[in-house]
Design a protein around this motif. Structure first.
Motif: not given
Length: 58
Positions: A20-26, A43-58
């Motif tokens: 899930m950290f391979d954003v291009n593949a996702v 495309e617009e919210n990579r940092k927020e996406y990675v934070q969600f993957i790491l913590t489960g929080e939006a």
């Protein structure tokens, strides 16, 4: 992050087809499944996406 985006992220995760950290593949998997909202979101919210993957929080 909308509930629809969360559902799409979890649907991609549940396939087990990519890290899930391979954003291009996702993004590719999202596009193949017609999850266009997720494609644009990544495309617009990579940092927020990675934070969600790491913590489960939006």
């Amino acid at each position: 992050m909308t509930e629809k985006i969360k559902e799409q992220i979890l649907a991609i995760r549940d396939t087990g087809l990519t890290n899930m950290f391979d954003v291009n593949a996702v993004q590719r998997l999202a596009y193949e499944r017609d999850f266009y909202e997720l494609v644009v979101y990544l495309e617009e919210n990579r940092k927020e996406y990675v934070q969600f993957i790491l913590t489960g929080e939006a």
